[in-house]
Design a protein around this motif. Structure first.
Motif, PDB file in Angstrom:
ATOM      1  N   UNK A  96      19.536-111.416 -35.933  1.00 48.63           N
ATOM      2  CA  UNK A  96      20.894-110.908 -36.136  1.00 48.63           C
ATOM      3  C   UNK A  96      21.923-111.963 -35.761  1.00 48.63           C
ATOM      4  N   UNK A  97      21.911-113.051 -36.523  1.00 49.53           N
ATOM      5  CA  UNK A  97      22.886-114.102 -36.226  1.00 49.53           C
ATOM      6  C   UNK A  97      24.252-113.735 -36.807  1.00 49.53           C
ATOM      7  N   UNK A  98      24.584-112.442 -36.737  1.00 48.67           N
ATOM      8  CA  UNK A  98      25.918-112.046 -37.182  1.00 48.67           C
ATOM      9  C   UNK A  98      26.876-111.944 -35.998  1.00 48.67           C
ATOM     10  N   UNK A  99      26.340-112.240 -34.810  1.00 46.55           N
ATOM     11  CA  UNK A  99      27.243-112.306 -33.661  1.00 46.55           C
ATOM     12  C   UNK A  99      26.751-113.353 -32.656  1.00 46.55           C
ATOM     13  N   UNK A 100      27.671-113.824 -31.857  1.00 41.80           N
ATOM     14  CA  UNK A 100      27.368-114.806 -30.813  1.00 41.80           C
ATOM     15  C   UNK A 100      27.602-114.120 -29.466  1.00 41.80           C
ATOM     16  N   UNK A 101      26.569-114.157 -28.593  1.00 44.27           N
ATOM     17  CA  UNK A 101      26.724-113.574 -27.258  1.00 44.27           C
ATOM     18  C   UNK A 101      27.217-114.645 -26.307  1.00 44.27           C
ATOM     19  N   UNK A 102      28.132-114.253 -25.455  1.00 39.24           N
ATOM     20  CA  UNK A 102      28.635-115.180 -24.437  1.00 39.24           C
ATOM     21  C   UNK A 102      28.534-114.504 -23.080  1.00 39.24           C
ATOM     22  N   UNK A 103      28.003-115.210 -22.088  1.00 38.43           N
ATOM     23  CA  UNK A 103      28.045-114.636 -20.742  1.00 38.43           C
ATOM     24  C   UNK A 103      28.689-115.635 -19.793  1.00 38.43           C
ATOM     25  N   UNK A 104      29.467-115.066 -18.880  1.00 37.04           N
ATOM     26  CA  UNK A 104      30.233-115.875 -17.918  1.00 37.04           C
ATOM     27  C   UNK A 104      29.792-115.497 -16.503  1.00 37.04           C
ATOM     28  N   UNK A 105      29.112-116.434 -15.817  1.00 35.79           N
ATOM     29  CA  UNK A 105      28.678-116.180 -14.432  1.00 35.79           C
ATOM     30  C   UNK A 105      29.614-116.922 -13.492  1.00 35.79           C
ATOM     31  N   UNK A 106      30.069-116.251 -12.466  1.00 35.05           N
ATOM     32  CA  UNK A 106      30.907-116.965 -11.491  1.00 35.05           C
ATOM     33  C   UNK A 106      30.004-117.816 -10.590  1.00 35.05           C
ATOM     34  N   UNK A 107      30.586-118.785  -9.861  1.00 34.08           N
ATOM     35  CA  UNK A 107      29.754-119.704  -9.058  1.00 34.08           C
ATOM     36  C   UNK A 107      28.884-118.981  -8.035  1.00 34.08           C
ATOM     37  N   UNK A 108      29.346-117.835  -7.489  1.00 37.97           N
ATOM     38  CA  UNK A 108      28.526-117.094  -6.515  1.00 37.97           C
ATOM     39  C   UNK A 108      27.436-116.258  -7.185  1.00 37.97           C
ATOM     40  N   UNK A 109      27.486-116.200  -8.497  1.00 39.28           N
ATOM     41  CA  UNK A 109      26.526-115.422  -9.268  1.00 39.28           C
ATOM     42  C   UNK A 109      26.548-113.931  -8.879  1.00 39.28           C
ATOM     43  N   UNK A 110      27.738-113.433  -8.514  1.00 33.67           N
ATOM     44  CA  UNK A 110      27.834-112.002  -8.216  1.00 33.67           C
ATOM     45  C   UNK A 110      28.807-111.287  -9.162  1.00 33.67           C
ATOM     46  N   UNK A 111      29.270-112.024 -10.194  1.00 36.05           N
ATOM     47  CA  UNK A 111      30.080-111.388 -11.250  1.00 36.05           C
ATOM     48  C   UNK A 111      29.664-111.997 -12.577  1.00 36.05           C
ATOM     49  N   UNK A 112      29.184-111.154 -13.466  1.00 41.10           N
ATOM     50  CA  UNK A 112      28.739-111.657 -14.771  1.00 41.10           C
ATOM     51  C   UNK A 112      29.461-110.870 -15.871  1.00 41.10           C
ATOM     52  N   UNK A 113      30.193-111.589 -16.711  1.00 43.15           N
ATOM     53  CA  UNK A 113      30.873-110.959 -17.845  1.00 43.15           C
ATOM     54  C   UNK A 113      30.071-111.230 -19.106  1.00 43.15           C
ATOM     55  N   UNK A 114      29.927-110.216 -19.958  1.00 45.15           N
ATOM     56  CA  UNK A 114      29.193-110.408 -21.213  1.00 45.15           C
ATOM     57  C   UNK A 114      30.053-109.986 -22.394  1.00 45.15           C
ATOM     58  N   UNK A 115      30.090-110.831 -23.401  1.00 47.63           N
ATOM     59  CA  UNK A 115      30.929-110.584 -24.574  1.00 47.63           C
ATOM     60  C   UNK A 115      30.139-110.880 -25.844  1.00 47.63           C
ATOM     61  N   UNK A 116      30.547-110.240 -26.929  1.00 46.74           N
ATOM     62  CA  UNK A 116      29.945-110.509 -28.246  1.00 46.74           C
ATOM     63  C   UNK A 116      31.075-110.911 -29.184  1.00 46.74           C
ATOM     64  N   UNK A 117      30.862-111.997 -29.899  1.00 48.62           N
ATOM     65  CA  UNK A 117      31.855-112.427 -30.887  1.00 48.62           C
ATOM     66  C   UNK A 117      31.247-112.276 -32.277  1.00 48.62           C
ATOM     67  N   UNK A 118      31.942-111.548 -33.145  1.00 47.27           N
ATOM     68  CA  UNK A 118      31.437-111.397 -34.512  1.00 47.27           C
ATOM     69  C   UNK A 118      31.532-112.739 -35.240  1.00 47.27           C
ATOM     70  N   UNK A 119      30.457-113.067 -35.948  1.00 47.67           N
ATOM     71  CA  UNK A 119      30.448-114.321 -36.704  1.00 47.67           C
ATOM     72  C   UNK A 119      30.874-114.073 -38.145  1.00 47.67           C
ATOM     73  N   UNK A 120      31.191-115.143 -38.840  1.00 48.55           N
ATOM     74  CA  UNK A 120      31.629-115.000 -40.231  1.00 48.55           C
ATOM     75  C   UNK A 120      30.970-116.089 -41.086  1.00 48.55           C
ATOM     76  N   UNK A 121      30.905-115.821 -42.393  1.00 51.12           N
ATOM     77  CA  UNK A 121      30.388-116.841 -43.314  1.00 51.12           C
ATOM     78  C   UNK A 121      31.511-117.797 -43.651  1.00 51.12           C
ATOM     79  N   UNK A 122      31.286-119.047 -43.349  1.00 54.45           N
ATOM     80  CA  UNK A 122      32.313-120.045 -43.658  1.00 54.45           C
ATOM     81  C   UNK A 122      31.692-121.091 -44.571  1.00 54.45           C
ATOM     82  N   UNK A 123      32.289-121.215 -45.740  1.00 59.67           N
ATOM     83  CA  UNK A 123      31.794-122.195 -46.697  1.00 59.67           C
ATOM     84  C   UNK A 123      32.606-123.474 -46.493  1.00 59.67           C
ATOM     85  N   UNK A 124      32.033-124.399 -45.742  1.00 66.15           N
ATOM     86  CA  UNK A 124      32.795-125.597 -45.397  1.00 66.15           C
ATOM     87  C   UNK A 124      32.028-126.826 -45.845  1.00 66.15           C
ATOM     88  N   UNK A 125      32.728-127.738 -46.501  1.00 62.76           N
ATOM     89  CA  UNK A 125      32.019-128.943 -46.904  1.00 62.76           C
ATOM     90  C   UNK A 125      31.961-129.908 -45.720  1.00 62.76           C
TER      91      UNK A 125
END
Lengths: 257, 14
Positions: A96-125
């Protein structure tokens, strides 16, 4: 499966800031060797090319070639949710490469944020950029280049860059008057990042749009030094090197009508 | 008068 964990997550935040003004949508091309992006701005006057080498990530995994089509403005909005010191992990699945998952861990590793970014078809030369022996290569403090561009914008929309033996001169002429800044080549052994280094094959004089150069200087936080490469009748290359890769901006010269 | 040239004419299309 694509997975890339960047300890210095703040670098990705800075990178996005440095391209989002110029490019709206782009493909992140992921391969075993790393993550690359190449895109022209909407008016096809400038081109951005960036590379993040796989060795810069810990870990980095990419089983096959991926092209992740991303709206850079949306990605930038999500990256603003990451702290400057966070570790950022990017993930995309085979299926399912229709989205990109991103996770953000703080330096203490006691706060983790998780996000999903919808991907798109880009026809680029994809343009191939040949290796070039430039007439002039200048390495100078990136903050100085930013200041020169900002200051000369007061006078004109364009700047002429003249490089001769040991001097680089930036000149602007406009309705209110004119201005120029000359920098002599210098070398500081204690602080090499503050020196101006000029390598010259032959004298060069080229004119460029300051609006685009101002956009390129969004890369200033990525590196203390900027590299300018010039050849007659060729695009200017403005490069910011990072430990794990580079961002290169190309700008076509202004030419007489 | 000056105009800004296009970047893609300087690089090769594969």
């Amino acid at each position: 499966m694509f997975e890339a964990r960047l300890i210095q997550g703040g670098l990705l935040k800075k990178l996005l800031e440095s391209v989002k003004e110029l490019v709206t949508d782009a493909n992140f091309d992921c391969s075993e060797s790393g993550i690359a992006l190449q895109a022209m701005d909407n008016s096809h006057v400038a081109l951005v090319s960036l590379l993040l080498r796989s060795e810069g990530f810990d870990p980095y995994r990419c089983d096959r070639g991926f092209s992740l089509g991303v709206n850079l403005n949306s990605l930038n909005k999500i990256l603003k949710c990451a702290g400057n010191d966070d570790i950022i992990t990017l993930r995309a699945d085979d299926n399912s490469a229709d989205s990109l998952s991103l996770s953000f861990e703080n330096p203490n590793n006691d706060r983790i944020g998780e996000y999903e970014l919808k991907l798109m078809d880009i026809d680029q030369e994809h343009l191939s950029i040949p290796e070039t022996d430039y007439d002039a290569t200048i390495i100078m403090p990136s903050a100085e280049f930013q200041r020169i561009c900002r200051d000369l914008t007061v006078v004109s929309e364009s700047v002429t860059i003249d490089v001769s033996k040991d001097t680089i001169k930036f000149t602007a002429e406009g309705e209110l008057g004119s201005g120029n800044i000359k920098l002599k080549s210098t070398s500081s052994i204690d602080k090499p990042e503050e020196s101006v280094n000029i390598e010259l094959g032959q004298d060069v004089s080229l004119q460029f749009s300051l609006k685009y150069l101002m956009n390129f200087t969004k890369g200033t936080p990525l590196s203390e030094q900027v590299i300018l490469c010039l050849s007659e009748k060729m695009p200017l290359l403005v490069e910011y090197k990072m430990d794990i890769g580079y961002i290169r901006y190309y700008l076509a010269p202004k030419i007489g009508d | 008068l000056y105009y800004q040239d296009a970047i893609d004419k300087y690089f090769e299309r594969p």
